[in-house]
Design a protein around this motif. Structure first.
Motif, PDB file in Angstrom:
ATOM      1  N   ALA A 135      67.741 -14.845 -23.795  1.00 21.97           N
ATOM      2  CA  ALA A 135      67.427 -15.172 -22.596  1.00 21.97           C
ATOM      3  C   ALA A 135      68.486 -15.187 -21.162  1.00 21.97           C
ATOM      4  O   ALA A 135      68.301 -13.754 -20.308  1.00 21.97           O
ATOM      5  CB  ALA A 135      66.142 -15.953 -22.061  1.00 21.97           C
ATOM      6  N   SER A 136      69.849 -15.575 -21.535  1.00 16.54           N
ATOM      7  CA  SER A 136      70.634 -15.762 -20.656  1.00 16.54           C
ATOM      8  C   SER A 136      71.977 -14.357 -20.606  1.00 16.54           C
ATOM      9  O   SER A 136      72.611 -14.315 -19.972  1.00 16.54           O
ATOM     10  CB  SER A 136      71.803 -16.798 -20.210  1.00 16.54           C
ATOM     11  OG  SER A 136      71.652 -16.796 -22.069  1.00 16.54           O
ATOM     12  N   LYS A 137      71.214 -13.235 -21.444  1.00 18.87           N
ATOM     13  CA  LYS A 137      72.653 -12.301 -22.093  1.00 18.87           C
ATOM     14  C   LYS A 137      71.662 -11.049 -21.250  1.00 18.87           C
ATOM     15  O   LYS A 137      70.603 -11.259 -22.139  1.00 18.87           O
ATOM     16  CB  LYS A 137      73.183 -12.091 -23.200  1.00 18.87           C
ATOM     17  CG  LYS A 137      74.132 -13.250 -23.455  1.00 18.87           C
ATOM     18  CD  LYS A 137      75.304 -12.901 -22.709  1.00 18.87           C
ATOM     19  CE  LYS A 137      76.237 -14.443 -23.186  1.00 18.87           C
ATOM     20  NZ  LYS A 137      76.998 -14.647 -24.346  1.00 18.87           N
ATOM     21  N   LYS A 138      72.446 -10.103 -21.108  1.00 22.61           N
ATOM     22  CA  LYS A 138      72.181  -8.875 -21.097  1.00 22.61           C
ATOM     23  C   LYS A 138      72.960  -7.411 -21.965  1.00 22.61           C
ATOM     24  O   LYS A 138      74.445  -8.011 -22.124  1.00 22.61           O
ATOM     25  CB  LYS A 138      72.258  -8.070 -20.073  1.00 22.61           C
ATOM     26  CG  LYS A 138      71.453  -8.396 -18.204  1.00 22.61           C
ATOM     27  CD  LYS A 138      71.912  -7.738 -17.377  1.00 22.61           C
ATOM     28  CE  LYS A 138      70.955  -8.672 -15.831  1.00 22.61           C
ATOM     29  NZ  LYS A 138      71.190  -7.818 -14.590  1.00 22.61           N
ATOM     30  N   ALA A 139      72.521  -7.157 -22.258  1.00 17.93           N
ATOM     31  CA  ALA A 139      73.919  -6.024 -23.178  1.00 17.93           C
ATOM     32  C   ALA A 139      73.857  -4.295 -22.990  1.00 17.93           C
ATOM     33  O   ALA A 139      72.872  -4.066 -22.833  1.00 17.93           O
ATOM     34  CB  ALA A 139      72.810  -5.614 -24.636  1.00 17.93           C
TER      35      ALA A 139
END
Length: 529
Positions: free
Chosen positions: A340-344
């Motif tokens: 939830a706290s990351k983007k890829a």
């Protein structure tokens, strides 16, 4: 069972910002609850809180540790490892985990690079540590603390008055995660707390669960298991080492409900003889990095629990995972979706996102994330660009939106659960006066994933035979950790080179395949399960 962190809280900022504050809170709300279990011993949250406070005071008052000073830990898996980790943090120190299998060259490099002021170790390593400190200018003032008698009993149970905040540096975690000599990732309190928080949200673990770990504590995995145990208020069982033949029996005996494995561990476990007791366990869920796709469904069936992929690096903590409710991707190789706290993103060399199904480099942003590499601003700038960390892994986006790894950019060997930087091994091999040049590559291996192979160009007059190969590896083994020593050696007359005079490793491997020479296999050097 009530989860300690609900799935919809995953992106929230953790309610308690530091590991030291988490431990203090658990010592209040679960004082008699079991926290650490090792061998025949068991320690509650209150007992560990008191022990770490005493040891922190000792580090300050006897060893002169001040906030920001580095404290190295060179220990095998014993209860003193996490206790020292937490105690040093209470003293405001930065912990430098040291692989307990390191030899002189490895240890000397880490102590010099980190600027450690104290080395916490045991009787088995004191002689090696002492010889390095005595024999190297600039290390004479480093102190040794033997955990057999840490001298903490005389100090008060009250934590020292040292400010520890979310931004306080907790670890210099050395990694060979990118090409080159080991670099230390600067990991804050927030990094570890968020990692424990995210894993708690992903698993739904609570204080009725039991965690178990067997990887060396000098690596990040058992450390995030400690953060997870503190987050959910559950005990963590520490095994001395991973043994494929006894691991599941230990899981059963300790009634563990959760564990994490990686690399060759799942394959080694599956190759053990089947037993009528296989499903007689309390395991509710398993996280794994690198589940063998062909064994995925069989692993779940054999032990009666869901296995799910989780992806991250020392630099990033955790980036991707597959939820335990998701069953359609079992055996597909999918790593799932960002936490939830990351983007890829998956990008081409110019940084543009590629189309679904097209390979590109996996880049990630968000928290947790390292603050950078210790004393290496250029390396930090290379991997962290515009808020995105470049993993060096090549991936594709699957039709359902999940991400799948297909290769990597880095010049690395991933031997079981260990990362081996080729250039580091080459540098040691080339110190041998019999070696003119060395090129280290990855050799596929059915159990460990990859093994280390060295192509060696010998000085004139040196016989290119098995005894020479063995002697060179014996010399290298004095300077390198066991898992870094090559298993295979092939002698070559020369190396194909690029226009910049670098060894062209793809051409070297292609030539070896088309015109194979004699490869000496030292299988006895294989990392033991």
């Amino acid at each position: 069972m009530t989860p300690a962190v609900k799935p919809d809280q995953a992106a929230d900022t953790p309610t308690i910002p530091t590991l030291t504050a988490l431990l203090a809170q658990r010592a209040v709300d679960a004082a008699d609850g079991e926290f650490l279990r090792f061998g025949d011993g068991s320690w509650t949250f209150a007992e560990v809180d008191a022990w770490t406070s005493r040891l922190a005071r000792r580090l300050i008052e006897l060893d002169g540790i001040e906030p920001g000073d580095r404290v190295a830990i060179m220990l095998p898996n014993v209860v003193h490892w996490p206790v020292t980790w937490l105690a040093a943090q209470k003293a405001g120190a930065v912990v430098v985990p040291v692989n307990s299998s390191y030899q002189r060259a490895d240890l000397d490099f880490v102590l010099r690079d980190s600027g450690a002021r104290v080395v916490v170790t045991d009787e088995d390593h004191t002689a090696l540590v002492g010889s390095v400190l005595a024999g190297e200018p600039g290390l004479e003032g480093v102190r040794i603390l033997d955990v057999a008698d840490d001298g903490s009993e005389a100090f008060a149970d009250l934590a020292p008055d040292v400010a520890v905040e979310a931004t306080t540096l907790a670890n210099l975690q050395y990694t060979s995660g990118t090409t080159g000599f080991p670099k230390a990732c600067m990991l804050t309190q927030d990094y570890w707390v968020r990692l424990g928080w995210l894993c708690a949200a992903a698993t739904g673990l609570g204080d009725d669960d039991v965690l178990i770990t067997s990887q060396p504590f000098s690596y990040m995995d058992p450390q995030w298991n400690v953060a997870l145990a503190l987050t959910v208020g559950a005990p963590l069982v520490m095994l001395p080492r991973f043994s494929a033949s006894t691991f599941i029996a230990d899981v059963r005996r300790h009634r563990a409900t959760f564990f994490y494995v990686l690399g060759s561990m799942p394959t080694l476990l599956f190759k053990q003889p089947h037993s009528a007791e296989d499903r007689d366990n309390d395991v509710r869920m398993v996280f794994c990095s690198g589940i063998p796709t062909g064994l995925h469904a069989q692993l779940e069936e054999r032990w009666g629990a869901p296995w799910r992929e989780i992806y991250g690096m020392t630099e990033t903590g955790v980036d991707l995972y597959t939820s335990f409710e998701e069953t359609t991707t079992v055996g597909s190789g999918s790593l799932g979706h960002p936490v939830a706290s990351k983007k890829a993103r998956i990008v081409d060399p110019a940084g543009h996102e590629v189309a679904a199904g097209e390979p590109g480099e996996l880049v990630v942003s968000g928290v947790p994330m390292m603050s950078g590499y210790w004393n290496r601003p250029e390396a930090t700038a290379e991997v962290l660009r515009d808020g995105w960390l470049h993993t060096g892994d090549v991936a594709v986006r699957r039709p359902e939106g999940g991400i799948q790894l297909v290769g990597r950019i880095k010049d690395m060997v991933r031997r079981g659960g260990e990362n081996v930087a080729c250039v580091e091994v080459e540098a040691v091999l080339e110190r041998d006066e019999r070696v003119v040049g060395a090129a280290v590559v990855a050799e596929p291996d059915a159990v460990l994933g990859e093994e280390v192979k060295a192509f060696l160009q010998l000085a004139p007059g040196v016989p290119a035979d098995r005894e020479t190969a063995r002697s060179i590896l014996d010399e290298a083994a004095i300077q390198l950790a066991r898992f870094k020593v090559p298993r295979y050696v092939e002698f070559v007359a020369d190396f194909p080179r690029t226009p910049s005079e670098r060894v062209a490793k793809p051409a070297l491997k292609a030539r070896a395949k088309q015109q194979p020479g004699t490869t000496h296999d030292f299988a006895v050097r294989r990392v033991q399960p």
